[in-house]
Write a protein that holds these residues in place. Structure first.
Motif, PDB file in Angstrom:
ATOM      1  N   ASP A  72       0.967  -1.201  -0.141  1.00 36.04           N
ATOM      2  CA  ASP A  72      -0.023  -0.034  -0.049  1.00 36.04           C
ATOM      3  C   ASP A  72       1.094   1.282   0.174  1.00 36.04           C
ATOM      4  O   ASP A  72       0.531   2.071  -0.806  1.00 36.04           O
ATOM      5  CB  ASP A  72      -1.083   0.101   1.220  1.00 36.04           C
ATOM      6  N   ALA A  73       1.863   1.173   0.804  1.00 34.48           N
ATOM      7  CA  ALA A  73       2.938   2.390   0.678  1.00 34.48           C
ATOM      8  C   ALA A  73       3.517   2.530  -0.748  1.00 34.48           C
ATOM      9  O   ALA A  73       3.638   3.683  -1.152  1.00 34.48           O
ATOM     10  CB  ALA A  73       4.171   2.251   1.733  1.00 34.48           C
ATOM     11  N   ASP A  76       0.720   4.196  -2.914  1.00 34.03           N
ATOM     12  CA  ASP A  76       0.861   5.385  -2.603  1.00 34.03           C
ATOM     13  C   ASP A  76       2.052   6.435  -3.197  1.00 34.03           C
ATOM     14  O   ASP A  76       1.582   7.386  -3.604  1.00 34.03           O
ATOM     15  CB  ASP A  76       0.707   5.745  -0.976  1.00 34.03           C
ATOM     16  N   ARG A  79       1.648   6.860  -6.788  1.00 38.34           N
ATOM     17  CA  ARG A  79       0.652   8.186  -7.078  1.00 38.34           C
ATOM     18  C   ARG A  79       1.327   9.310  -7.022  1.00 38.34           C
ATOM     19  O   ARG A  79       1.340  10.207  -7.768  1.00 38.34           O
ATOM     20  CB  ARG A  79      -0.581   8.009  -6.072  1.00 38.34           C
ATOM     21  N   GLN A  80       2.156   9.501  -5.878  1.00 38.27           N
ATOM     22  CA  GLN A  80       2.983  10.831  -5.636  1.00 38.27           C
ATOM     23  C   GLN A  80       3.905  11.246  -6.613  1.00 38.27           C
ATOM     24  O   GLN A  80       4.101  12.103  -7.201  1.00 38.27           O
ATOM     25  CB  GLN A  80       3.764  10.800  -4.112  1.00 38.27           C
ATOM     26  N   ASN A 408      -9.399   4.428   4.620  1.00 37.80           N
ATOM     27  CA  ASN A 408      -8.258   5.353   5.133  1.00 37.80           C
ATOM     28  C   ASN A 408      -8.669   6.300   6.044  1.00 37.80           C
ATOM     29  O   ASN A 408      -7.705   6.588   7.046  1.00 37.80           O
ATOM     30  CB  ASN A 408      -7.956   6.154   3.709  1.00 37.80           C
ATOM     31  N   ARG A 432      -4.092  -0.586   3.681  1.00 38.85           N
ATOM     32  CA  ARG A 432      -4.944   0.246   3.185  1.00 38.85           C
ATOM     33  C   ARG A 432      -5.549  -0.348   1.751  1.00 38.85           C
ATOM     34  O   ARG A 432      -4.879  -0.585   0.838  1.00 38.85           O
ATOM     35  CB  ARG A 432      -4.262   1.654   2.776  1.00 38.85           C
ATOM     36  N   TRP A 435      -6.743   2.045  -2.908  1.00 42.78           N
ATOM     37  CA  TRP A 435      -5.871   2.247  -3.678  1.00 42.78           C
ATOM     38  C   TRP A 435      -5.686   3.198  -4.714  1.00 42.78           C
ATOM     39  O   TRP A 435      -4.881   3.873  -5.253  1.00 42.78           O
ATOM     40  CB  TRP A 435      -5.009   0.974  -4.193  1.00 42.78           C
TER      41      TRP A 435
END
Length: 436
Positions: A72-73, A76, A79-80, A408, A432, A435
């Motif tokens: 999940d990290a 994320d 995404r960033q 979340n 999480r 996603w």
């Protein structure tokens, strides 16, 4: 410590990939610079292209990459990085555009390098827009995955062609060879994800053995390996699952195992109807062929040693927690466990009967927290917060490992609450589900 070292190593590789194009451009160049802003825009374009390539690696489901950080990290971070890459590319386009020639633009006279650059930038913009506003645009998960894959390939291929056609900072054979190697690495990742891994999955099919309805629009699928021994997973892990389709399908769905890791053969996954594929699971017929890509993830009691465990679950987030509880029971583990289950109503608690049965096999305390409790409810209600956690966690719980899974907003609140009551941050682990 090994995971930390591997994480640092992967971060170093990431930085190296971002810096490498700049090094390629600067080493042994015989051409003068084109002015600060032009050179700066080229540097931004090179870094943006490198970030676009890294995006492939982040979602290629390579276990060695995901394990130090958690899936999940990593998603994320993907995404960033997408936002950062888009920013670099857009600034590159703005600084590189010759505004004086815009009014005289004619498609037939526009150089190919400009067309390819425009296609790459446009594909990247559409990719980010359809990802950020997927639900507002009412794009199904399956359609979004297809668009995401196609747009990503178009963006990176068009950008690479654009770089080669510009040919100012890649004007030597060895530089072009290095760029080609980088491109080949990205293409290899794509081939691995879309061709080689599906071929491996095709040789290890599964079958839907049983379908069982659960509370709160949830369906439990029991999957049986066909012609092989199945897989070994750690309690709390998940797999990408393709039901009733070819393993070469663009779309697959991540679901946590909810069965014991000690059980041989069959595995169980819990799927809550939330639109798209998940709403049709209840209609799947026994005997349907399934392909399983897994296990994945580090959200597991087997990854972290503790004197006891605190499991916090919201809604269908109970699935990985149940896998941990079932495994502990099958192992005869006597360490204390505290389970906090947050749900809207009493009748919406998924696996309530199985949790009740496990209380007789484990040294476990169960705390139900209901948002809408019945009139005669005397237990905890509202939302899980620091006060509720402090009331039910025993003395010495700082030596426990804490696992939280759910929506979340709930996880954000739980992480804050755990820190407030003195839980060491390194003992807090989250998974999480949201996603995209």
């Amino acid at each position: 410590m090994t995971a930390v070292v591997r994480g640092i190593a992967w971060l170093g590789i990431l930085i190296g990939i971002c810096v490498a194009p700049l090094a390629f451009a600067l080493i042994s160049t015989n051409r003068p610079g084109l002015g600060f802003w032009t050179d700066f825009s080229v540097a931004l374009g090179f870094v943006g292209l490198a970030l676009m390539g890294i995006e492939f690696a982040l979602v290629a489901r390579v276990k060695a990459v995901a394990e130090p950080f958690g899936t999940d990290a990593l998603v994320d971070f993907h995404r960033q990085i997408g936002y950062a890459g888009l920013a670099f590319v857009l600034v590159h386009v703005a600084l590189s555009a010759e505004l004086s020639k815009v009014t005289a633009f004619t498609p037939a006279e526009t150089p190919s390098r400009v067309w390819f650059g425009a296609v790459a930038a446009a594909a990247l913009v559409v990719l980010v827009i359809t990802s950020v506003w997927r639900r507002r645009m009412r794009l199904s998960y399956e359609l979004w995955q297809l668009l995401h894959a196609v747009l990503a390939v178009v963006a990176i291929v068009a950008a690479l062609v654009h770089v080669l056609l510009v040919n100012y900072y890649v004007d030597t054979v060895w530089k072009q060879a290095l760029w080609s190697l980088m491109a080949a690495a990205f293409i290899w990742l794509l081939v691995w994800v879309r061709v080689i891994r599906p071929l491996q999955m095709r040789r290890r099919p599964w079958t839907v053995e049983r379908i069982r309805p659960e509370r709160d629009r949830t369906t439990v699928l029991t999957l049986r390996p066909t012609g092989h021994d199945g897989l070994h997973f750690e309690p709390g892990q998940f797999a990408w699952i393709t039901v009733g389709r070819s393993p070469f399908s663009v779309t697959s769905h991540p679901f946590s195992f909810c069965s014991s890791a000690e059980a041989d053969g069959s595995v169980e996954v819990a799927i809550k109807a939330a639109g798209d594929f998940s709403s049709s699971v209840a209609a799947v017929d026994p005997g349907t062929e399934v392909y399983v890509d897994g296990p994945h993830g580090v959200f597991s009691i087997d990854q972290y040693e503790g004197a006891g465990f605190c499991l916090i679950a919201g809604g269908v987030g109970i699935a990985p927690a149940l896998s941990m509880l079932e495994t502990l029971a099958d192992r005869g583990d006597v360490r204390p466990v505290v389970l906090f289950a947050g749900n809207r109503m009493w009748d919406s608690i998924i696996f309530r009967d199985r949790i009740d049965e496990l209380t007789g096999r484990l040294n476990m305390k169960v705390v139900h927290v209901l948002e809408e409790p019945p009139p005669d409810w005397t237990a905890e209600s509202g939302y899980l917060d620091a006060d509720i956690l402090a009331r039910h966690l025993p003395v010495g719980c700082r030596r426990y490992q804490f696992f939280a899974c759910g929506p979340n907003p709930m996880l954000d609140a739980v992480e804050t609450a755990l820190v407030q009551i003195g839980t060491p941050p390194e003992r807090i682990h989250t998974e999480r589900f949201d996603w995209v």
